[in-house]
Enzyme design. Structure first.
Site, PDB file in Angstrom:
ATOM      1  N   GLU A  41       0.791  -1.234   0.000  1.00  0.00           N
ATOM      2  CA  GLU A  41       0.000   0.000   0.000  1.00  0.00           C
ATOM      3  C   GLU A  41       0.823   1.283   0.000  1.00  0.00           C
ATOM      4  OE1 GLU A  41      -2.204   1.511   3.052  1.00  0.00           O
ATOM      5  OE2 GLU A  41      -0.446   1.751   4.315  1.00  0.00           O
ATOM      6  N   ASN A  42       2.137   1.189   0.248  1.00  0.00           N
ATOM      7  CA  ASN A  42       2.973   2.393   0.230  1.00  0.00           C
ATOM      8  C   ASN A  42       3.930   2.428  -0.947  1.00  0.00           C
ATOM      9  OD1 ASN A  42       2.947   1.963   3.695  1.00  0.00           O
ATOM     10  ND2 ASN A  42       2.150   3.812   2.726  1.00  0.00           N
ATOM     11  N   ASN A  68      -4.702   1.395   4.827  1.00  0.00           N
ATOM     12  CA  ASN A  68      -5.425   2.660   4.903  1.00  0.00           C
ATOM     13  C   ASN A  68      -5.169   3.555   3.697  1.00  0.00           C
ATOM     14  OD1 ASN A  68      -2.761   2.805   6.215  1.00  0.00           O
ATOM     15  ND2 ASN A  68      -3.248   4.955   6.563  1.00  0.00           N
ATOM     16  N   HIS A  69      -4.095   3.282   2.939  1.00  0.00           N
ATOM     17  CA  HIS A  69      -3.829   4.047   1.716  1.00  0.00           C
ATOM     18  C   HIS A  69      -4.242   3.272   0.466  1.00  0.00           C
ATOM     19  CE1 HIS A  69      -1.903   7.118   4.007  1.00  0.00           C
ATOM     20  NE2 HIS A  69      -0.842   6.402   4.335  1.00  0.00           N
ATOM     21  N   HIS A 150      -3.859  -4.770   9.117  1.00  0.00           N
ATOM     22  CA  HIS A 150      -3.199  -3.485   8.917  1.00  0.00           C
ATOM     23  C   HIS A 150      -3.727  -2.524   9.975  1.00  0.00           C
ATOM     24  CE1 HIS A 150      -0.789  -1.014   6.155  1.00  0.00           C
ATOM     25  NE2 HIS A 150      -1.612  -0.022   6.465  1.00  0.00           N
ATOM     26  N   HIS A 175       1.612  -1.925   8.728  1.00  0.00           N
ATOM     27  CA  HIS A 175       1.266  -0.502   8.842  1.00  0.00           C
ATOM     28  C   HIS A 175       2.304   0.321   9.583  1.00  0.00           C
ATOM     29  CE1 HIS A 175      -0.936   3.249   9.093  1.00  0.00           C
ATOM     30  NE2 HIS A 175      -0.901   3.215  10.405  1.00  0.00           N
ATOM     31  N   HIS A 177       5.568  -0.240  10.071  1.00  0.00           N
ATOM     32  CA  HIS A 177       6.860  -0.240   9.377  1.00  0.00           C
ATOM     33  C   HIS A 177       8.054  -0.560  10.272  1.00  0.00           C
ATOM     34  CE1 HIS A 177       5.517   2.313   5.648  1.00  0.00           C
ATOM     35  NE2 HIS A 177       4.542   1.511   6.087  1.00  0.00           N
TER      36      HIS A 177
END
Length: 257
Positions: A41-42, A68-69, A150, A175, A177
């Site tokens: 997601e990142n 969430n992204h 997440h 999430h 990291h």
């Protein structure tokens, strides 16, 4: 029969993508990995594009999960409908495109992958992830069930681990990291770790240029996320699962630099 499942922490921007492309397949060969789940997601900093999702898949991922992204790049919405291997959190609103759960055939066993998002400190209107998990576990029979949770709060991740212990094969957190040192097999047989860590620049703050992050904490305007150049790392965990029970026998943290 034992199966080795690799879960890879959040891929952050171009350094993380390049490092994944360089090191994932050698790692899979070295550790005799049967199935791989990568959180992507990142990949664009906030969200990911279709091209980035395909790069993660082509690098060796069997499933790419989000968080969430998930909709940070709006063009991913249509691809979520088209790609069965790309999952967004299942407890998003039912109006969101895509799917949050998939079942995949691994030559004799069926693997269910469930993507959930936490509500504690993420400050948005997701459905309850605990009751969402209950509903999804009643659907589609599978030999193994893997959960990417997440979430921000370690307490919410730990609570989910206990809640699903013995009902899923493995559960890991994404999430934040930063890898946690609590990998374990829970009392009823579920493999667990609170956070996998990330795949991205080593000299960074969660994958972002440290100077930019510090500027934000000083009250400045850091601007669009930038990833620093330099060495990268791939972090995650390997779960050894037993097809006779559907549960976990061992968990190993990994960090490839």
């Amino acid at each position: 029969m034992l199966y080795h499942i690799l879960a890879v922490g959040d891929v952050v921007m171009e350094p993380g993508l390049r490092h994944l492309e360089r090191h994932l397949r050698p790692l899979q060969k070295w550790k005799a990995i049967d199935f791989t789940v990568v959180n992507g997601e990142n990949a664009a900093g906030v969200g990911l594009t279709r091209d980035q999702a395909e790069r993660i898949y082509d690098a060796g991922a069997d499933v790419v999960t989000l968080g969430n992204h998930a909709f940070g790049k709006s063009q991913i919405a249509d691809f979520l409908e088209d790609a069965p291997w790309l999952l967004r959190p299942a407890n998003y609103t039912g109006r969101a495109p895509g799917r949050g759960c998939g079942v995949y055939d691994l030559g004799g066993v069926r693997i269910r992958v469930l993507n959930l998002i936490g509500r504690c400190d993420l400050a948005w209107g997701a459905d309850n992830p605990f009751t969402a998990a209950d509903r999804l576990l009643e659907r589609d029979a599978a030999d193994f069930t893997l959960v990417d949770f997440h979430a921000e709060a370690t307490s919410e991740k730990l609570a989910m681990g206990y809640y699903l212990d013995g009902r899923v094969s493995a559960l890991w957190g994404t999430h934040t990291h930063v890898p946690t040192a609590d990998e374990r097999v829970c009392p009823r047989g579920t493999g667990y770790i609170t956070d996998l860590g990330m795949t991205g620049s080593i000299e960074s703050v969660l994958g972002i240029d440290p100077r930019q992050s510090v500027e934000g904490f000083l009250g400045g305007l850091p601007g669009r996320y930038r990833a620093p150049e330099g060495p990268a790392k791939l972090q995650g965990a390997i779960f050894t699962l037993d097809s006779a029970t559907g549960l976990c026998t061992a968990v190993e943290r990994i960090d490839v630099r």
